[in-house]
Scaffold this motif. Structure first.
Motif, short mmCIF file in Angstrom:
data_model
loop_
_atom_site.label_atom_id
_atom_site.label_comp_id
_atom_site.label_asym_id
_atom_site.label_seq_id
_atom_site.Cartn_x
_atom_site.Cartn_y
_atom_site.Cartn_z
N SER A 94 23.63 -20.36 -18.89
CA SER A 94 24.82 -21.10 -18.50
C SER A 94 25.37 -20.69 -17.14
O SER A 94 26.34 -21.28 -16.66
CB SER A 94 25.91 -20.90 -19.56
OG SER A 94 25.41 -21.15 -20.85
N HIS A 97 26.21 -23.22 -14.49
CA HIS A 97 26.90 -24.42 -14.98
C HIS A 97 28.32 -24.08 -15.39
O HIS A 97 28.62 -24.08 -16.58
CB HIS A 97 26.14 -25.04 -16.16
CG HIS A 97 24.71 -25.36 -15.87
ND1 HIS A 97 23.71 -24.39 -15.87
CD2 HIS A 97 24.10 -26.52 -15.53
CE1 HIS A 97 22.56 -24.95 -15.56
NE2 HIS A 97 22.76 -26.23 -15.35
N GLY A 99 31.86 -23.74 -16.75
CA GLY A 99 32.59 -24.53 -17.75
C GLY A 99 31.72 -25.09 -18.86
O GLY A 99 32.24 -25.71 -19.79
N LYS A 100 30.42 -24.87 -18.79
CA LYS A 100 29.53 -25.39 -19.84
C LYS A 100 28.74 -24.27 -20.49
O LYS A 100 28.39 -23.28 -19.86
CB LYS A 100 28.51 -26.38 -19.25
CG LYS A 100 29.01 -27.80 -19.14
CD LYS A 100 27.82 -28.71 -18.83
CE LYS A 100 28.20 -30.13 -18.60
NZ LYS A 100 28.67 -30.88 -19.70
N LYS A 108 24.07 -29.03 -24.56
CA LYS A 108 24.98 -28.45 -23.57
C LYS A 108 26.39 -28.83 -23.97
O LYS A 108 26.71 -30.01 -24.08
CB LYS A 108 24.65 -29.00 -22.18
CG LYS A 108 23.18 -28.86 -21.82
CD LYS A 108 22.84 -29.42 -20.45
CE LYS A 108 21.34 -29.22 -20.18
NZ LYS A 108 20.91 -29.67 -18.87
N ASN A 110 30.75 -28.36 -23.57
CA ASN A 110 31.89 -27.82 -22.86
C ASN A 110 32.93 -27.36 -23.87
O ASN A 110 32.84 -27.68 -25.05
CB ASN A 110 32.43 -28.81 -21.83
CG ASN A 110 32.66 -30.17 -22.42
OD1 ASN A 110 33.25 -30.28 -23.50
ND2 ASN A 110 32.19 -31.21 -21.77
N ARG A 111 33.93 -26.61 -23.40
CA ARG A 111 34.85 -25.98 -24.33
C ARG A 111 35.58 -26.99 -25.22
O ARG A 111 35.81 -26.74 -26.39
CB ARG A 111 35.85 -25.07 -23.61
CG ARG A 111 36.94 -25.77 -22.82
CD ARG A 111 37.90 -24.74 -22.20
NE ARG A 111 38.71 -24.02 -23.19
CZ ARG A 111 39.85 -24.46 -23.68
NH1 ARG A 111 40.33 -25.64 -23.31
NH2 ARG A 111 40.53 -23.75 -24.56
N LEU A 128 32.44 -18.22 -22.20
CA LEU A 128 32.57 -18.78 -20.85
C LEU A 128 33.11 -17.74 -19.87
O LEU A 128 32.66 -17.64 -18.73
CB LEU A 128 33.47 -20.02 -20.87
CG LEU A 128 32.84 -21.29 -21.48
CD1 LEU A 128 33.90 -22.35 -21.76
CD2 LEU A 128 31.74 -21.84 -20.58
#
Ligand code: AOE
Length: 247
Positions: A94, A97, A99-100, A108, A110-111, A128
């Motif tokens: 990660s 990338h 935030g991912k 994949k 995201n939060r 993260l």
């Protein structure tokens, strides 16, 4: 090609060896239906983890010297570090990338997608944040593979006291393996052309990452065991045993 015993490998040879045994990229190979439900996200993550654990066992066995440890030590090491190893791998995938979380090439997240599973977003945020730290440190692949092997070799060094001569011998071997992995990490840092002062600081920063990862893994284990109690996640008897041992 001539096979050298691990005790005679130089740090450079040890690193090229553990670079070569890195597990391949994983694909879930299923249509990940979005938006996720709690059940579908947990199912995808569990399916992924099972594939990765299978690969993790063959990875560990290819780390020079690992299979020369007693079987008890091999099992204990893997049992106590598997989530930390998965997490460091996730952070590495990660790192480019922001935030991912790149769980796999086809998963994949995201939060915000953590919203659908109770308690998962806080774990995502910790993962993260640690990934941001790897990015700030500009972690090199050589350093990454050393750290991952060190997680494995350092995972239960103080838990059980050896009872038999065989265990005692295995403990001695484990200490030597950990020392050669430390030498390899020091070598990987020294290649970068930093001043001595900055090399020492970098070593400290990299080792401090390991305590963050252990902390996050503890939180992740707690989260998994909470979900187990709600019967959201189907877990193996072995994991069940592992989870009850840690809570
Ligand atoms: C992190 C990295 C990764 O590559 C995959 C996953 C998937 C699940 C994620 C976890 C992660 C990060 C933390 C999360 C977790 C879900 C909830 C938690 C987000 O907050 C982990 C899914 C784990 C499912 C259990 C898999 C069975 C484990 C069995 C292990 C075992 O029995 N033994 C004996 C150990 C074997 C060692 C090789």
């Amino acid at each position: 090609r001539l096979e050298l015993h691990h005790s005679s490998l130089t740090p450079e040879q040890l690193i090229s060896c553990i670079m070569n045994v890195e597990p391949p990229e994983i694909y879930l190979m299923e249509d990940v239906k979005r938006p996720f439900t709690e059940a579908s996200m947990i199912m995808s993550l569990t399916k992924l983890a099972n594939k990765e654990l299978f690969l993790m066992i063959s990875w560990a066995k290819k780390i020079p010297g690992f299979v020369e440890l007693s079987l008890t030590d091999q099992v204990h090491l893997l049992e106590s570090c598997w989530l930390e190893v998965l997490m460091l791998g996730l952070m590495w995938r990660s790192v480019d990338h922001p935030g991912k979380l790149i769980f796999s090439a086809d998963l994949k997240l995201n939060r915000e997608e953590g919203n659908c599973v109770e308690g998962i977003m806080i774990i995502f945020d910790m993962l993260l944040a640690a990934t941001t730290r790897l990015r700030e440190l500009n972690l090199q692949k050589e350093e990454y593979v050393c750290l991952k092997a060190m997680i494995l070799l350092n995972s239960n060094i103080c838990s059980t006291s050896p009872e038999m001569a065989e265990d005692l011998e295995s403990r001695g071997k484990l200490q030597l393996l950990l020392d050669s992995m430390t030498d390899a990490l020091v070598w990987a840092i020294s290649k970068q052309g930093l001043s001595f002062q900055l090399q020492s600081t970098r070593l400290a920063h990299l080792l401090m990452l390991l305590s963050d990862i252990r902390h996050i893994s503890g939180k992740g284990m707690k989260h998994l065991s909470d979900m187990k109690n709600k019967n959201i996640v189907q877990v193996s008897d072995l994991l069940l045993e592992m989870l009850t041992n840690t809570t």
